[in-house]
Each structure stands twice: as structure tokens, then as C-alpha cells.
Design a protein around this motif. Structure first.
Motif, PDB file in Angstrom:
ATOM      1  N   THR A  35      31.618  34.106  33.921  1.00  0.00           N
ATOM      2  CA  THR A  35      30.400  35.133  34.119  1.00  0.00           C
ATOM      3  C   THR A  35      29.862  35.804  32.923  1.00  0.00           C
ATOM      4  O   THR A  35      28.798  35.889  32.650  1.00  0.00           O
ATOM      5  N   ALA A  36      30.628  36.003  32.136  1.00  0.00           N
ATOM      6  CA  ALA A  36      30.530  36.675  30.607  1.00  0.00           C
ATOM      7  C   ALA A  36      29.753  35.823  29.825  1.00  0.00           C
ATOM      8  O   ALA A  36      28.659  36.047  29.209  1.00  0.00           O
ATOM      9  N   THR A  37      30.087  34.604  29.938  1.00  0.00           N
ATOM     10  CA  THR A  37      29.414  33.501  29.109  1.00  0.00           C
ATOM     11  C   THR A  37      28.091  33.150  29.747  1.00  0.00           C
ATOM     12  O   THR A  37      27.189  32.820  28.717  1.00  0.00           O
ATOM     13  N   GLU A  38      28.019  33.053  30.968  1.00  0.00           N
ATOM     14  CA  GLU A  38      26.700  32.920  31.523  1.00  0.00           C
ATOM     15  C   GLU A  38      25.496  34.077  31.147  1.00  0.00           C
ATOM     16  O   GLU A  38      24.407  33.874  30.857  1.00  0.00           O
ATOM     17  N   LYS A  39      26.293  35.348  31.388  1.00  0.00           N
ATOM     18  CA  LYS A  39      25.112  36.372  31.046  1.00  0.00           C
ATOM     19  C   LYS A  39      24.981  36.611  29.520  1.00  0.00           C
ATOM     20  O   LYS A  39      23.716  36.867  29.392  1.00  0.00           O
ATOM     21  N   LEU A  40      25.745  36.164  28.550  1.00  0.00           N
ATOM     22  CA  LEU A  40      25.385  35.983  27.139  1.00  0.00           C
ATOM     23  C   LEU A  40      24.387  35.155  26.997  1.00  0.00           C
ATOM     24  O   LEU A  40      23.785  35.278  25.871  1.00  0.00           O
ATOM     25  N   SER A  41      24.252  33.911  27.759  1.00  0.00           N
ATOM     26  CA  SER A  41      23.391  32.847  27.571  1.00  0.00           C
ATOM     27  C   SER A  41      22.162  33.148  28.003  1.00  0.00           C
ATOM     28  O   SER A  41      21.077  32.648  27.522  1.00  0.00           O
ATOM     29  N   LEU A  42      22.118  34.108  28.838  1.00  0.00           N
ATOM     30  CA  LEU A  42      20.766  34.653  29.488  1.00  0.00           C
ATOM     31  C   LEU A  42      20.010  36.039  29.198  1.00  0.00           C
ATOM     32  O   LEU A  42      18.765  35.971  29.047  1.00  0.00           O
ATOM     33  N   PHE A  43      20.811  36.867  28.784  1.00  0.00           N
ATOM     34  CA  PHE A  43      20.575  38.015  28.337  1.00  0.00           C
ATOM     35  C   PHE A  43      21.072  38.565  27.080  1.00  0.00           C
ATOM     36  O   PHE A  43      22.014  38.095  26.423  1.00  0.00           O
ATOM     37  N   SER A  44      20.317  39.625  26.389  1.00  0.00           N
ATOM     38  CA  SER A  44      20.826  40.300  25.187  1.00  0.00           C
ATOM     39  C   SER A  44      21.539  41.797  25.496  1.00  0.00           C
ATOM     40  O   SER A  44      20.788  42.467  26.505  1.00  0.00           O
ATOM     41  N   TYR A  45      22.382  42.063  24.737  1.00  0.00           N
ATOM     42  CA  TYR A  45      23.112  43.390  24.931  1.00  0.00           C
ATOM     43  C   TYR A  45      23.216  43.991  23.570  1.00  0.00           C
ATOM     44  O   TYR A  45      23.392  43.452  22.449  1.00  0.00           O
ATOM     45  N   ASP A  46      22.893  45.573  23.773  1.00  0.00           N
ATOM     46  CA  ASP A  46      23.450  46.206  22.507  1.00  0.00           C
ATOM     47  C   ASP A  46      24.839  46.205  22.228  1.00  0.00           C
ATOM     48  O   ASP A  46      25.136  45.916  20.845  1.00  0.00           O
ATOM     49  N   CYS A  47      25.628  46.356  23.178  1.00  0.00           N
ATOM     50  CA  CYS A  47      27.249  46.283  22.865  1.00  0.00           C
ATOM     51  C   CYS A  47      27.739  45.503  24.161  1.00  0.00           C
ATOM     52  O   CYS A  47      27.534  45.429  25.046  1.00  0.00           O
ATOM     53  N   ILE A  48      29.113  44.879  23.570  1.00  0.00           N
ATOM     54  CA  ILE A  48      30.093  44.178  24.595  1.00  0.00           C
ATOM     55  C   ILE A  48      31.197  44.785  24.548  1.00  0.00           C
ATOM     56  O   ILE A  48      31.883  44.817  23.440  1.00  0.00           O
ATOM     57  N   LEU A  49      31.681  45.343  25.975  1.00  0.00           N
ATOM     58  CA  LEU A  49      33.049  45.659  25.710  1.00  0.00           C
ATOM     59  C   LEU A  49      33.890  44.344  26.406  1.00  0.00           C
ATOM     60  O   LEU A  49      33.575  43.749  27.474  1.00  0.00           O
ATOM     61  N   VAL A  50      34.713  43.939  25.585  1.00  0.00           N
ATOM     62  CA  VAL A  50      35.651  42.818  25.724  1.00  0.00           C
ATOM     63  C   VAL A  50      37.215  43.048  26.216  1.00  0.00           C
ATOM     64  O   VAL A  50      37.832  43.723  25.384  1.00  0.00           O
ATOM     65  N   ASP A  51      37.542  42.805  27.515  1.00  0.00           N
ATOM     66  CA  ASP A  51      39.100  42.731  27.575  1.00  0.00           C
ATOM     67  C   ASP A  51      39.683  41.541  27.216  1.00  0.00           C
ATOM     68  O   ASP A  51      39.132  40.444  27.601  1.00  0.00           O
ATOM     69  N   ILE A  52      40.882  41.554  26.437  1.00  0.00           N
ATOM     70  CA  ILE A  52      41.329  40.337  25.970  1.00  0.00           C
ATOM     71  C   ILE A  52      41.780  39.501  27.015  1.00  0.00           C
ATOM     72  O   ILE A  52      41.642  38.345  26.836  1.00  0.00           O
ATOM     73  N   MET A  53      42.466  40.042  28.052  1.00  0.00           N
ATOM     74  CA  MET A  53      43.212  38.992  29.132  1.00  0.00           C
ATOM     75  C   MET A  53      42.167  39.091  30.296  1.00  0.00           C
ATOM     76  O   MET A  53      41.808  40.017  30.815  1.00  0.00           O
TER      77      MET A  53
END
Length: 228
Positions: A35-53
Motif C-alpha cells: 500500500t505504501a508503494t502504491e500511494k508513493l507512486s500516485l501521491f506526494s507527501y511532505d513527510c513519510i513516517l516509516v516503520d522498519i518492520m
């Protein structure tokens, strides 16, 4: 600020979103790598919070993808207390900062704001200045020619978005998604964007400021710095 929360713990993700929404941020959740990959391909964000696991992948791989695709978003790692190696790898892969679970929401907010200032505003100051226009991102106050500008929160965010992206053509769809969230992607028209731009331009003109915002017919709007 528009934030993508990549966190598989739905309770934590919801808690982060609730807090940041209370601070007038636009938040979008992604509970897995796909889902994260799909959203990043479609939309832009100022900041991204990323959990490693993540349940279907590793946040470090997502960081590599963000770097390879030259995505300009600020990145904050959400890390487990004993995952020092992952934090180091994440910073090496282009993350801007990390926060260790469990954390206070106020700390998360402070780190996000610091990242945004460094990445988007090119410095640590909360003051954004362009000629006669001044914005304070801490107090959400705007002024023109040293006179307070009576703007709504959306108008403030819109003006900041224009200044950060000065001399770039911004489509109505991009403006709508940035200020109201990704759900606007399916709307049939963006007349509400026109109204907000119109109101902002009028308020700047009343304050005897230069109307830098110009309409690019058929495309959107541009904050034209060549205007004097």
C-alpha cells in the motif's frame, strides 16, 4: 503538512493520525509495504513516517525505493528500542531522523516539524519570507508589508505551498490533494480550489502586496517570482 504513515500497528497509526490531524496535518495511512508503494507512486507527501518492520516487506527497502525514485519527502523512521542496526541503515538509506517506540506524540511532532523545515523551507527557522510576504509556521500567522494578513488555516497552507513551490505550475488536483488529502483524487471538479486561490489573492492585494499568483490556463496556478 501532508504525511504518509507507514505503520502496520493500526492502533498506533490511528493514534498518530488523530494527534497530527489535531495539529491541522493531512494524514494518510499505509498498513503494509504494498500500500505504501502504491500511494508513493500516485501521491506526494511532505513527510513519510516509516516503520522498519512491515508484514509484507521491510521499511529499509521502502527507503531505498524512495531514494531511487528521487522522492523529496522528509523521512522519519519509527524504530523499536533494540533495533540500532536498522536505525543506522535507515539513516544511511536517506532517512532524516528516527524516533524510538514508545514515544510521546509531542516528540514525534517536533521531529516532523524539524524535518519539514530542513527539507522544504531550507533551514531551521519557522519564518518563511519572500519579499513583502512573511509566514510563521509556528504561530500560523501571515503578514504582507508588516501588516497582519487575515487568512484561514487553508489559505495559510495554500500560500506556504505556493512559496515552497515558487515558479512551478501546480495543478488544481495537486493543490487539492496537498491541502485536503488523497480522497480528492476522485472528485469531478476542483472549483473549491479556485475559490480559495481567489480569496487569497484578494487578501494579498488589499494589503497592497504583489499578486504573485497567476493562473496558467488549462493547467493550474504558479507563484511567479518575476512579478514586482
Amino acid at each position: 503538512m501532508k504525511v504518509l504513515i507507514v505503520e502496520d500497528n493500526k492502533e498506533l497509526s490511528s493514534g498518530i493520525a488523530d494527534y497530527l490531524t489535531g495539529e491541522k496535518y493531512i494524514c494518510e495511512p499505509a498498513y503494509d509495504f504494498e500500500t505504501a508503494t502504491e500511494k508513493l507512486s500516485l501521491f506526494s507527501y511532505d513527510c513519510i513516517l516509516v516503520d522498519i518492520m512491515l508484514p509484507d516487506g521491510n521499511g529499509l527497502e521502502l527507503l531505498k525505493q524512495i531514494r531511487q525514485e528521487n522522492i523529496r519527502s522528509g523521512i522519519l523512521i519509527i524504530s523499536a528500542k533494540d533495533a540500532l542496526d536498522d536505525k543506522v541503515k535507515g539513516l544511511d538509506e536517506g532517512a532524516d531522523d528516527y524516533v524510538i517506540k514508545p514515544f510521546h506524540m509531542s516528540e514525534l511532532h517536533a521531529r516532523l516539524r524539524a524535518i519539514y523545515r530542513r527539507k522544504q523551507l531550507e533551514g531551521p527557522s519557522s519564518q518563511v519570507v519572500f519579499n513583502e510576504i512573511e509566514l510563521n509556521t509556528d504561530t500560523i500567522e501571515a503578514s504582507v508589508n508588516n501588516q497582519p494578513l487575515d487568512v484561514t488555516r487553508k489559505e495559510f497552507d495554500l500560500l506556504l505551498y505556493f512559496i515552497v513551490n515558487k515558479n512551478r505550475v501546480l495543478s488544481k488536483q495537486a493543490i487539492a490533494a496537498h491541502l485536503w488529502g488523497d480522497y480528492t483524487d476522485n472528485l469531478s471538479n476542483f472549483d473549491f480550489v479556485y475559490q480559495h486561490v481567489k480569496n487569497l489573492r484578494k487578501k494579498i492585494s488589499v494589503a497592497e502586496g504583489t499578486d504573485y499568483i497567476e493562473t496558467v490556463y488549462g493547467l493550474g496556478y504558479k507563484f511567479n517570482t518575476s512579478k514586482q
